[in-house]
Each structure stands twice: as structure tokens, then as C-alpha cells.
Design a protein around this motif. Sequence first.
Motif, mmCIF file in Angstrom:
data_model
loop_
_atom_site.group_PDB
_atom_site.id
_atom_site.type_symbol
_atom_site.label_atom_id
_atom_site.label_comp_id
_atom_site.label_asym_id
_atom_site.label_seq_id
_atom_site.Cartn_x
_atom_site.Cartn_y
_atom_site.Cartn_z
ATOM 1 N N ASP A 41 0.929 -1.379 -0.048
ATOM 2 C CA ASP A 41 0.010 0.010 0.096
ATOM 3 C C ASP A 41 0.972 1.417 0.006
ATOM 4 O O ASP A 41 1.858 1.260 0.973
ATOM 5 N N PRO A 42 0.924 2.295 -0.856
ATOM 6 C CA PRO A 42 1.641 3.280 -1.107
ATOM 7 C C PRO A 42 1.402 4.185 0.308
ATOM 8 O O PRO A 42 2.302 5.014 0.655
ATOM 9 N N LYS A 43 0.401 4.396 0.798
ATOM 10 C CA LYS A 43 0.152 5.054 1.962
ATOM 11 C C LYS A 43 0.450 4.307 3.369
ATOM 12 O O LYS A 43 0.298 5.025 4.296
ATOM 13 N N ALA A 44 0.847 3.115 3.251
ATOM 14 C CA ALA A 44 1.271 2.612 4.513
ATOM 15 C C ALA A 44 2.486 2.949 5.223
ATOM 16 O O ALA A 44 3.344 3.376 4.493
ATOM 17 N N LEU A 45 2.460 3.056 6.618
ATOM 18 C CA LEU A 45 3.792 3.594 7.082
ATOM 19 C C LEU A 45 4.636 2.472 7.229
ATOM 20 O O LEU A 45 4.332 1.172 7.183
ATOM 21 N N PRO A 46 5.920 2.675 7.215
ATOM 22 C CA PRO A 46 7.093 1.700 7.659
ATOM 23 C C PRO A 46 6.816 1.017 8.837
ATOM 24 O O PRO A 46 6.256 1.680 9.682
ATOM 25 N N PRO A 47 7.354 -0.001 9.216
ATOM 26 C CA PRO A 47 7.463 -0.811 10.222
ATOM 27 C C PRO A 47 8.263 0.007 11.314
ATOM 28 O O PRO A 47 9.263 0.727 11.124
ATOM 29 N N LYS A 48 7.969 -0.184 12.712
ATOM 30 C CA LYS A 48 8.506 0.942 13.616
ATOM 31 C C LYS A 48 9.792 0.279 13.986
ATOM 32 O O LYS A 48 10.123 -0.824 14.095
ATOM 33 N N PRO A 49 10.955 1.078 14.179
ATOM 34 C CA PRO A 49 12.280 0.635 14.103
ATOM 35 C C PRO A 49 12.601 0.153 15.604
ATOM 36 O O PRO A 49 11.901 0.726 16.323
ATOM 37 N N LYS A 50 13.393 -0.726 15.935
ATOM 38 C CA LYS A 50 13.763 -1.108 17.188
ATOM 39 C C LYS A 50 14.618 -0.004 17.641
ATOM 40 O O LYS A 50 15.726 0.605 17.097
ATOM 41 N N GLU A 51 14.335 0.053 19.099
ATOM 42 C CA GLU A 51 15.179 1.042 19.640
ATOM 43 C C GLU A 51 16.645 0.650 20.070
ATOM 44 O O GLU A 51 16.743 -0.560 20.450
ATOM 45 N N LYS A 52 17.733 1.421 19.569
ATOM 46 C CA LYS A 52 19.070 1.327 20.204
ATOM 47 C C LYS A 52 19.385 1.605 21.375
ATOM 48 O O LYS A 52 20.579 0.943 21.958
#
Length: 194
Positions: free
Chosen positions: A83-94
Motif C-alpha cells: 500500500d503506497p500510503k502505509a507507514l514503514p514498520p516501527k524501528p527497534k530502539e538502540k
Amino acid sequence: MTNRDYANRKPSRKGKAKSKTTRRKSKAPAPRRFPLVLLLVTLGLVTGFGYFLWTINNSAKDLDEGEAAVAEQSVVKPTQKKDPKALPPKPKEKWTYQKELVNMKVEVDIPEVSGPAHRYRMQCGSFRTQPQADAMKAVIAFQGLDSNITKAKGTTGDWYKVSLGPYDRKRLAEKHRHVLQKAGINGCFLMFVN
């Protein structure tokens, strides 16, 4: 030299014989013809401009379709459409400092201030006689400011100094100096006092 009456009759033109009749026939201006050539040129320009815009519009669509075809050939199609409007997955906290700082406390020692330290004074004049100093103090009072007169002993005798302050901040002292400059008192200067 002959006298001519220009108010009652018009002078005749040179090279034409004078006519005995003073009446002139007035010719009505010929009716203007419709500018057919101008109309044809205008219509041609408007038509050409419209055709130009139409060709640009069609060429843009053709260009987009051509670019899309080239892009499809060079990129391998994935099996799943995104989906072009979908957000990328949440990054893992470093970082872990957010969790560590939740229960921490910061202690700061603030030294007690006994009172405001008056650091600035503004001197507006130094006079030999008390009446001159009083006159300067009156001019300053008309501007809505409070001034002081101090007597100082110098090597050449007594001096009467007119000064304003003390000021906690330099900004307020500068503001008062500008008020005095607008009133025509230009000799005031700031002094730093410990």
C-alpha cells in the motif's frame, strides 16, 4: 505694417486663392471599415496557441506512460503489492537511556542571592555650581526619571554630579538614556559600579 483682425476672421493659407464665400462645407468623417485582416491574424494566433497547448497535454501523458513502461521492465515485480500510503514498520530502539532515566533525580544547588547587585549608574553631568546641577535634575525630572546630585571633591574644587540609577540591568539603563537623548540630553554615559 498692416493691422489684421485675427479674432473675427481666420487668416487664409498661402498658395490658395481667397474665396468670396466665408462658408465652408464640413465633411463628415468617412466611416471606418471593419479590420478584417486584424481579425484573421488574431484568430490564427488563438487557434495556434490552442493547438500548442493540446499537443503539450497529450505529450505529457505519452511521456508518463513511456516512463512507467521503462520502470516496469527494469524492476522485478514483488509477489505482494504494498500500500503506497502505509507507514514503514516501527524501528527497534538502540538506546536504553530512556528506561534508565525514568527513576533518576537531579539535584541542583542554587546559591542564595542576598539582594540585587546594582551594577550600573548613568552620569548625565558634572557642574561647578549647585544651581546648574539642580537645573539639569529638573530637565531629567520632566522626562519622568529620578536623578541624584552628589557632591565630589576634586583637585580643582567641588563638583556637583547629576546621575541616575543604580540599575540592575544594562537594558533599563540604555532605555533611560534613549529617553534622555530624545529630550536633547546627549552627555549621559553608563558606568559599571562594583
